[in-house]
Design an enzyme around this catalytic site. Structure first.
Site, PDB file in Angstrom:
ATOM      1  N   SER A   1       0.831  -1.183   0.088  1.00  0.00           N
ATOM      2  CA  SER A   1      -0.096  -0.104   0.022  1.00  0.00           C
ATOM      3  C   SER A   1       0.755   1.298  -0.049  1.00  0.00           C
ATOM      4  O   SER A   1       2.050   1.285   0.544  1.00  0.00           O
ATOM      5  CB  SER A   1      -1.156  -0.018   1.283  1.00  0.00           C
ATOM      6  OG  SER A   1      -1.717  -1.070   1.297  1.00  0.00           O
TER       7      SER A   1
HETATM    8  N1  SAH Z   1      -0.080  -5.088   3.967  1.00  0.00           N
HETATM    9  C1  SAH Z   1       0.296  -5.488   2.818  1.00  0.00           C
HETATM   10  C2  SAH Z   1      -0.659  -5.426   1.583  1.00  0.00           C
HETATM   11  C3  SAH Z   1      -0.511  -6.539   0.698  1.00  0.00           C
HETATM   12  S1  SAH Z   1      -1.885  -6.538  -0.501  1.00  0.00           S
HETATM   13  C4  SAH Z   1       1.568  -4.938   2.259  1.00  0.00           C
HETATM   14  O1  SAH Z   1       2.008  -3.795   2.902  1.00  0.00           O
HETATM   15  O2  SAH Z   1       2.480  -5.544   1.529  1.00  0.00           O
HETATM   16  C5  SAH Z   1      -3.090  -7.672   0.295  1.00  0.00           C
HETATM   17  C6  SAH Z   1      -2.776  -8.840   0.924  1.00  0.00           C
HETATM   18  O3  SAH Z   1      -3.820  -9.555   1.036  1.00  0.00           O
HETATM   19  C7  SAH Z   1      -2.056  -9.686  -0.457  1.00  0.00           C
HETATM   20  O4  SAH Z   1      -0.937 -10.208  -0.079  1.00  0.00           O
HETATM   21  C8  SAH Z   1      -3.308 -10.876  -0.724  1.00  0.00           C
HETATM   22  O5  SAH Z   1      -2.456 -12.357  -0.973  1.00  0.00           O
HETATM   23  C9  SAH Z   1      -3.851 -10.959   0.629  1.00  0.00           C
HETATM   24  N2  SAH Z   1      -5.014 -11.542   1.098  1.00  0.00           N
HETATM   25  C10 SAH Z   1      -6.170 -11.677   0.348  1.00  0.00           C
HETATM   26  N3  SAH Z   1      -6.959 -12.347   0.639  1.00  0.00           N
HETATM   27  C11 SAH Z   1      -6.619 -12.736   1.926  1.00  0.00           C
HETATM   28  C12 SAH Z   1      -7.085 -14.004   2.786  1.00  0.00           C
HETATM   29  N4  SAH Z   1      -8.481 -14.120   2.687  1.00  0.00           N
HETATM   30  N5  SAH Z   1      -6.199 -14.123   3.809  1.00  0.00           N
HETATM   31  C13 SAH Z   1      -5.125 -13.744   3.976  1.00  0.00           C
HETATM   32  N6  SAH Z   1      -4.493 -12.982   3.206  1.00  0.00           N
HETATM   33  C14 SAH Z   1      -5.339 -12.384   2.278  1.00  0.00           C
END
Ligand code: SAH
Length: 219
Positions: free
Chosen positions: A67
């Site tokens: 993000s």
């Molecule tokens: N906070 C992270 C954001 C990554 S984007 C950062 O700073 O890098 C969101 C993430 O949520 C992705 O890696 C995706 O694989 C994960 N995600 C999506 N659905 C999910 C779920 N049901 N359980 C766990 N992770 C999930």
């Protein structure tokens, strides 16, 4: 990494805080300190390192993103962490947000559904000496019931609704932040549980990757 690089990036980070956070109502001193202390460039692939402090999200592989710094700060500020909390994070991604949360709370439990991303996040977290974050690969829409209830829950992917399991695992008092909406755009929502009552506040419009799982979107 060379010392000169570390110093240069610390300066870039100060500028990020001034231009992207202070100018947009990020006022929680502890959040600002955490954002100044965690080297964000460690969390992106080497080819993108020089863009790590830009005012935008970046790809982290597997179709996912880290993000924008402002969104990380805003969501963290919305949790009002004091230092003694047990936090659940859904969506570890590259681990950057995890490291910020870990600076501001006692323990962070973080769930990521993509194994490859979590393996890299673990390495990143070790590199910044973050040892109070526990991670696992699973469907985070079901929470991590064994360690709950959680004083704070942060979901960093956008879902169609608030997963019931997360609401259940939220302590009383407790605060959850989650982007809720359709697959394209969502509203940053703050949920407060207090004296058995649950209140919702809708915040900024945001665009997150999809929350995929039993209580999220289908793949
Ligand atoms: N906070 C992270 C954001 C990554 S984007 C950062 O700073 O890098 C969101 C993430 O949520 C992705 O890696 C995706 O694989 C994960 N995600 C999506 N659905 C999910 C779920 N049901 N359980 C766990 N992770 C999930």
């Amino acid at each position: 990494m060379k010392l000169s690089d570390l110093k240069r990036y610390a300066k870039v980070r100060e500028r990020m805080i001034r231009e992207q956070l202070l100018s947009r109502n990020i006022t929680d001193q502890r959040v600002l300190e955490a954002m100044a202390g965690i080297p964000r460039h460690i969390f992106v692939e080497e080819a993108l390192e020089s863009q790590a402090y830009g005012d935008f999200p970046l790809p982290i592989g597997e179709g996912q993103t880290i993000s924008q710094p402002y969104i990380v700060a805003l969501m963290t500020q919305m949790l009002s962490l004091q230092g003694s909390e047990k936090v659940l994070e859904v969506g570890t991604g590259c681990g950057y947000q995890t490291a910020i949360l870990a600076r501001l709370a006692e323990t962070v439990y973080s769930v990521e559904r993509i194994k490859k991303l979590l393996a890299r996040a673990r390495i990143n977290l070790d590199r910044v000496q973050c040892f109070n974050a526990l991670c696992k690969v699973d469907d985070g829409t079901l929470g991590w019931p064994e360690n709950g209830p959680y004083d704070a829950i942060m979901v960093t992917a956008g879902g169609p609704e608030i997963p019931a399991a997360l609401l259940e695992q939220l302590a009383d008092p407790g605060i959850m932040v989650i982007p809720v909406g359709d697959r394209i755009s969502q509203q940053l929502t703050r949920i407060v549980k207090m004296n058995g009552q649950i209140t919702h506040e809708a915040g900024e419009s945001v665009r997150f990757v999809n929350l995929i799982g039993r209580q999220g979107w289908q793949e």
